[in-house]
Design a protein around this motif. Structure first.
Motif, PDB file in Angstrom:
ATOM      1  N   THR A   5       0.872  -1.181   0.000  1.00 58.44           N
ATOM      2  CA  THR A   5       0.000   0.000   0.000  1.00 58.44           C
ATOM      3  C   THR A   5       0.901   1.221   0.000  1.00 58.44           C
ATOM      4  N   TYR A   6       0.804   2.020  -1.027  1.00 60.03           N
ATOM      5  CA  TYR A   6       1.816   3.067  -1.201  1.00 60.03           C
ATOM      6  C   TYR A   6       1.265   4.277  -1.951  1.00 60.03           C
ATOM      7  N   ALA A   7       1.926   5.396  -1.718  1.00 54.55           N
ATOM      8  CA  ALA A   7       1.604   6.607  -2.484  1.00 54.55           C
ATOM      9  C   ALA A   7       2.770   6.851  -3.436  1.00 54.55           C
ATOM     10  N   GLU A   8       2.451   6.935  -4.706  1.00 50.56           N
ATOM     11  CA  GLU A   8       3.493   7.274  -5.692  1.00 50.56           C
ATOM     12  C   GLU A   8       3.531   8.784  -5.814  1.00 50.56           C
ATOM     13  N   ILE A   9       4.697   9.352  -5.557  1.00 49.08           N
ATOM     14  CA  ILE A   9       4.826  10.807  -5.584  1.00 49.08           C
ATOM     15  C   ILE A   9       5.758  11.169  -6.733  1.00 49.08           C
ATOM     16  N   ASP A  10       5.246  11.921  -7.683  1.00 43.02           N
ATOM     17  CA  ASP A  10       6.067  12.281  -8.841  1.00 43.02           C
ATOM     18  C   ASP A  10       6.769  13.618  -8.597  1.00 43.02           C
ATOM     19  N   ASP A  12       9.046  15.089 -10.300  1.00 38.80           N
ATOM     20  CA  ASP A  12       9.235  15.953 -11.479  1.00 38.80           C
ATOM     21  C   ASP A  12       8.002  16.823 -11.735  1.00 38.80           C
ATOM     22  N   ILE A  13       6.823  16.282 -11.409  1.00 36.40           N
ATOM     23  CA  ILE A  13       5.595  17.094 -11.544  1.00 36.40           C
ATOM     24  C   ILE A  13       5.689  18.289 -10.600  1.00 36.40           C
ATOM     25  N   LEU A  14       6.187  18.050  -9.396  1.00 37.82           N
ATOM     26  CA  LEU A  14       6.295  19.149  -8.427  1.00 37.82           C
ATOM     27  C   LEU A  14       7.273  20.206  -8.934  1.00 37.82           C
ATOM     28  N   THR A  15       8.394  19.760  -9.474  1.00 38.40           N
ATOM     29  CA  THR A  15       9.372  20.716 -10.022  1.00 38.40           C
ATOM     30  C   THR A  15       8.710  21.567 -11.108  1.00 38.40           C
ATOM     31  N   ASN A  16       7.971  20.889 -11.994  1.00 44.36           N
ATOM     32  CA  ASN A  16       7.322  21.636 -13.091  1.00 44.36           C
ATOM     33  C   ASN A  16       6.262  22.598 -12.575  1.00 44.36           C
ATOM     34  N   ASN A  17       5.528  22.190 -11.547  1.00 40.65           N
ATOM     35  CA  ASN A  17       4.526  23.105 -10.969  1.00 40.65           C
ATOM     36  C   ASN A  17       5.196  24.387 -10.486  1.00 40.65           C
ATOM     37  N   LEU A 258      -1.056  23.229 -13.773  1.00 42.39           N
ATOM     38  CA  LEU A 258      -0.495  22.491 -12.644  1.00 42.39           C
ATOM     39  C   LEU A 258      -1.044  21.073 -12.634  1.00 42.39           C
ATOM     40  N   LYS A 259      -0.237  20.169 -12.083  1.00 42.65           N
ATOM     41  CA  LYS A 259      -0.701  18.774 -11.999  1.00 42.65           C
ATOM     42  C   LYS A 259      -0.538  18.276 -10.580  1.00 42.65           C
ATOM     43  N   THR A 260      -1.377  17.332 -10.195  1.00 48.43           N
ATOM     44  CA  THR A 260      -1.173  16.712  -8.887  1.00 48.43           C
ATOM     45  C   THR A 260      -0.146  15.586  -9.041  1.00 48.43           C
ATOM     46  N   ALA A 261       0.584  15.337  -7.937  1.00 49.11           N
ATOM     47  CA  ALA A 261       1.717  14.414  -8.014  1.00 49.11           C
ATOM     48  C   ALA A 261       1.529  13.198  -7.112  1.00 49.11           C
ATOM     49  N   PHE A 262       0.334  13.042  -6.541  1.00 50.06           N
ATOM     50  CA  PHE A 262       0.080  12.055  -5.488  1.00 50.06           C
ATOM     51  C   PHE A 262      -0.899  11.015  -6.013  1.00 50.06           C
ATOM     52  N   VAL A 263      -0.446   9.760  -6.165  1.00 50.47           N
ATOM     53  CA  VAL A 263      -1.355   8.682  -6.566  1.00 50.47           C
ATOM     54  C   VAL A 263      -1.309   7.608  -5.484  1.00 50.47           C
ATOM     55  N   LEU A 264      -2.467   7.330  -4.905  1.00 47.56           N
ATOM     56  CA  LEU A 264      -2.523   6.340  -3.816  1.00 47.56           C
ATOM     57  C   LEU A 264      -2.915   4.981  -4.404  1.00 47.56           C
ATOM     58  N   LYS A 265      -2.067   3.981  -4.103  1.00 47.41           N
ATOM     59  CA  LYS A 265      -2.296   2.662  -4.712  1.00 47.41           C
ATOM     60  C   LYS A 265      -2.178   1.546  -3.690  1.00 47.41           C
ATOM     61  N   GLY A 347      -5.975   9.598  -7.632  1.00 45.59           N
ATOM     62  CA  GLY A 347      -4.791  10.345  -8.079  1.00 45.59           C
ATOM     63  C   GLY A 347      -4.618  10.398  -9.572  1.00 45.59           C
ATOM     64  N   HIS A 348      -5.118   9.349 -10.280  1.00 44.74           N
ATOM     65  CA  HIS A 348      -4.896   9.352 -11.728  1.00 44.74           C
ATOM     66  C   HIS A 348      -6.222   9.110 -12.448  1.00 44.74           C
ATOM     67  N   ASN A 349      -6.704   7.864 -12.380  1.00 46.65           N
ATOM     68  CA  ASN A 349      -8.003   7.561 -13.011  1.00 46.65           C
ATOM     69  C   ASN A 349      -9.173   8.068 -12.174  1.00 46.65           C
ATOM     70  N   ILE A 350      -8.976   8.093 -10.876  1.00 48.19           N
ATOM     71  CA  ILE A 350      -9.981   8.705  -9.986  1.00 48.19           C
ATOM     72  C   ILE A 350      -9.337   9.989  -9.477  1.00 48.19           C
ATOM     73  N   SER A 351      -9.857  11.118  -9.910  1.00 50.27           N
ATOM     74  CA  SER A 351      -9.144  12.367  -9.612  1.00 50.27           C
ATOM     75  C   SER A 351      -9.321  12.760  -8.138  1.00 50.27           C
ATOM     76  N   ILE A 352      -8.381  13.556  -7.670  1.00 53.34           N
ATOM     77  CA  ILE A 352      -8.425  14.030  -6.288  1.00 53.34           C
ATOM     78  C   ILE A 352      -9.663  14.909  -6.095  1.00 53.34           C
ATOM     79  N   LYS A 353      -9.995  15.679  -7.116  1.00 53.64           N
ATOM     80  CA  LYS A 353     -11.202  16.534  -7.054  1.00 53.64           C
ATOM     81  C   LYS A 353     -12.449  15.678  -6.852  1.00 53.64           C
ATOM     82  N   ASP A 354     -12.504  14.569  -7.592  1.00 51.73           N
ATOM     83  CA  ASP A 354     -13.631  13.661  -7.513  1.00 51.73           C
ATOM     84  C   ASP A 354     -13.786  13.150  -6.068  1.00 51.73           C
ATOM     85  N   VAL A 355     -12.670  12.715  -5.481  1.00 48.88           N
ATOM     86  CA  VAL A 355     -12.729  12.174  -4.111  1.00 48.88           C
ATOM     87  C   VAL A 355     -13.121  13.259  -3.113  1.00 48.88           C
ATOM     88  N   THR A 356     -12.495  14.431  -3.242  1.00 51.62           N
ATOM     89  CA  THR A 356     -12.785  15.473  -2.240  1.00 51.62           C
ATOM     90  C   THR A 356     -14.243  15.915  -2.332  1.00 51.62           C
TER      91      THR A 356
END
Ligand SMILES: Cc1ncc(COP(=O)(O)O)c(C=O)c1O
Length: 389
Positions: A5-10, A12-17, A258-265, A347-356
């Motif tokens: 059970t892990y969160a993938e944190i990108d 490079d997305i944060l750098t680009n943001n 901007l992109k979110t960098a947090f995907v919970l899997k 985080g990816h297929n289910i967006s953070i906006k959708d969950v919140t």
């Protein structure tokens, strides 16, 4: 990683943001990355990605959090936003931590110490939030004079915090006025860093002329909270509120990408066939009507995920969550699902906006509720690292 059970944190997305933000809002000297609670739970390791994008100062809530950053970066200046107990001041100096002074009493206690090395101070002004900071003009003046006359105390900064966005309320303007009033007896130009704004106020208001710093929090993690032009117009009833509350034209030209960098899997841990009239989970109140395959996932409310999330994503499909518990979720799955299949919580297929919006919470709450026992897998430049804190 033992439990899958892990969160993938990108990273490079944060750098680009950060690059995107600093390119558009390019007239600040200090971009202060607010990385409290493990960088809004992305893992404090990401500070170096943020710095790579243009963050040149960091801010956190506690001395513990300052020290966590020092494991990964010894150079970047760090401001502690809460006052640090006087007994730890020498440790602050040794670790290059900038402290917040928010009352005369604290300053007087500080001045009783025998300080023999430079201590950086930012003064906190309470412009209306009634949380921390000086509320009296005379006390601001006294603090300014006391610090400037003390040999090893260095007044590097002064700041305040806005409670609201100031889009459809007058409080932003009131707080700005209060700050100006409270600091009237001191010369702001003699203080190297003046920072009032945060993510939301950066995009919604013009740059405050006497500020050369901005504190960035949620926006770094991909949340651009002001409205796109079309919605903005609907909400703002043309220009009426824009003029009334002095909202920056940048709000309307808010094209930050901007992109979110947090995907919970997680991964499917077990599968069973459940027959009609059997039940699933605690309480025995989820009664099954038709035969179905139920997968058990190693993630539960102790990790910050509950049945209220409603569904997860497995093999390109949304799968309903049937029941939750402290450590496990049970979900209805298709027949072809296997043990070990990857599951996305969000985080990816289910967006953070959708969950919140489903949970009726905001992104701050969602990130902060994912517990620290969830492993962080950090991605940067094609390399995946499991971060051990
Ligand atoms: C003092 C202070 N400054 C800045 C921030 C960052 O706020 P935001 O995430 O809205 O940018 C916070 C967040 O909690 C804060 O407490």
């Amino acid at each position: 990683m033992y439990r899958k059970t892990y969160a993938e944190i990108d990273g490079d997305i944060l750098t680009n943001n950060i690059k995107e933000i600093t390119k558009k809002y390019n007239d600040y000297q200090y971009y202060i990355g607010v990385v409290k609670n493990n960088a809004y739970n992305h893992g404090i390791y990401v500070v170096n990605n943020l710095i790579a994008g243009g963050i040149n100062y960091l801010a956190v809530s506690s001395f513990e959090e300052c020290l966590q950053i020092r494991k990964y970066n010894n150079e970047i200046p760090i401001l502690c936003l809460e006052p640090i107990d006087i007994e730890y001041i020498y440790d602050c100096i040794n670790n290059g931590i900038t402290i917040t002074v928010e009352s005369l009493k604290y300053l007087e206690d500080l001045m009783k110490l025998e300080i023999k090395d430079k201590l950086n101070i930012h003064l906190k002004i309470d412009s209306g939030m009634n949380r921390l900071g000086f509320k009296k003009r005379q006390e601001v003046k006294s603090a300014y004079e006391l610090i400037n006359n003390a040999k090893y105390l260095y007044l590097e900064g002064i700041y305040s915090h806005f409670a609201t966005s100031g889009i459809s309320d007058p409080f932003w303007d009131i707080q700005l006025k209060n700050f100006e009033e409270l600091t009237k007896d001191i010369d702001l130009k003699t203080i190297p860093i003046v920072h009032l704004g945060r993510s939301l106020t950066l995009v919604n208001h013009p740059k405050i002329s006497f500020c050369n710093g901005i504190r960035l929090g949620i926006i770094m993690f991909g949340f651009n909270q002001s409205l796109p032009e079309e919605k903005f117009y609907q909400k703002m009833k043309k220009n009426y509120l824009t003029n009334k509350y002095n909202i920056s034209p940048t709000t309307r030209q808010n094209d930050l990408k901007l992109k979110t960098a947090f995907v919970l899997k997680t991964k499917v841990m077990s599968i069973r066939k459940v027959l009609p009239n059997e039940f699933v989970g605690y309480g025995a109140n989820i009664l099954i009507k038709e035969e179905m395959d139920v997968a058990t996932l190693p993630i539960g409310y102790a990790d910050g995920v509950t049945k209220a999330f409603k569904y997860v994503w497995i093999n390109n499909e949304l799968c309903d969550i049937l029941a939750d518990s402290m450590d496990m979720l049970m979900v209805k799955v298709k027949k072809n699902t296997k043990i070990g299949d990857e599951v996305e919580i969000f985080g990816h297929n289910i967006s953070i906006k959708d969950v919140t919006s489903r949970l009726n919470i905001n992104a701050y709450h969602l990130f902060n509720q994912i517990s620290s026992r969830v492993v962080r897998l950090h991605l940067s430049k094609g390399v995946k690292d499991e971060i051990k804190y």
